[in-house]
Design a protein around this motif. Structure first.
Motif: not given
Length: 167
Positions: A25, A27-29, A86-88, A123, A130
């Motif tokens: 995670m 990489r998600q912020s 984007s999504y997580w 992705h 993804s």
């Protein structure tokens, strides 16, 4: 079971912190989310972006209103009617259709409420989960962007997907 999209709230800080505790995670912020305070900053930044009209993020929640993941449309360009999705999903909620539901609901919202015409997402090509989310949410693969992303000194190809309001 997934119930709805809603705005992020301060009381979601624990769910945000738990989600960002997974190593992948990071990489998600663009900022570390490693404390309650940083989770609250992450939530506050979503509000700032929405007020600026540059990005819109939503918690994907279950029937008990517990946040299971995030979907967002950023890089909103009203001139061209485009945005980047984007999504997580929190590790505990993966494989339950959270991201697919969220991406589909977000796309419908962005077309209807923002008047966007084209939504894009990408992705890493070595992330088949993804890719399944993108395809299941109605995003069509359009091609590969070579070595677009770099994580820990390794460059990764990215598959680009798009969904049009007319799809």
């Amino acid at each position: 079971m997934v119930r709805a999209l809603r705005s992020w709230r301060e009381e979601d800080a624990g769910a945000v912190l738990a989600a960002f505790s997974a190593p992948e995670m990071s990489r998600q912020s663009d900022m570390p989310v490693d404390s309650r305070e940083s989770a609250l900053r992450w939530i506050a930044l979503r509000e700032v972006e929405e007020r600026a009209g540059t990005a819109y993020a939503f918690a994907v929640v279950d029937e008990d209103d517990i946040a299971l993941g995030n979907v967002a449309v950023g890089a909103v360009n009203q001139v061209h009617g485009t945005g980047w999705v984007s999504y997580w999903t929190a590790p505990s909620a993966r494989g339950r259709g959270v991201a697919t539901y969220g991406c589909d609901a977000l796309a419908r919202w962005a077309f209807r409420e923002l008047g966007l015409f084209r939504l894009e997402l990408g992705h890493r090509v070595n992330n088949p989960a993804s890719c399944r989310v993108a395809r299941s949410a109605g995003f069509v693969a359009e091609g590969v962007q070579r070595q677009k992303l770099a994580y820990e000194g390794v460059r990764h190809d990215v598959e680009l997907h798009a969904r049009l309001a007319s799809d």
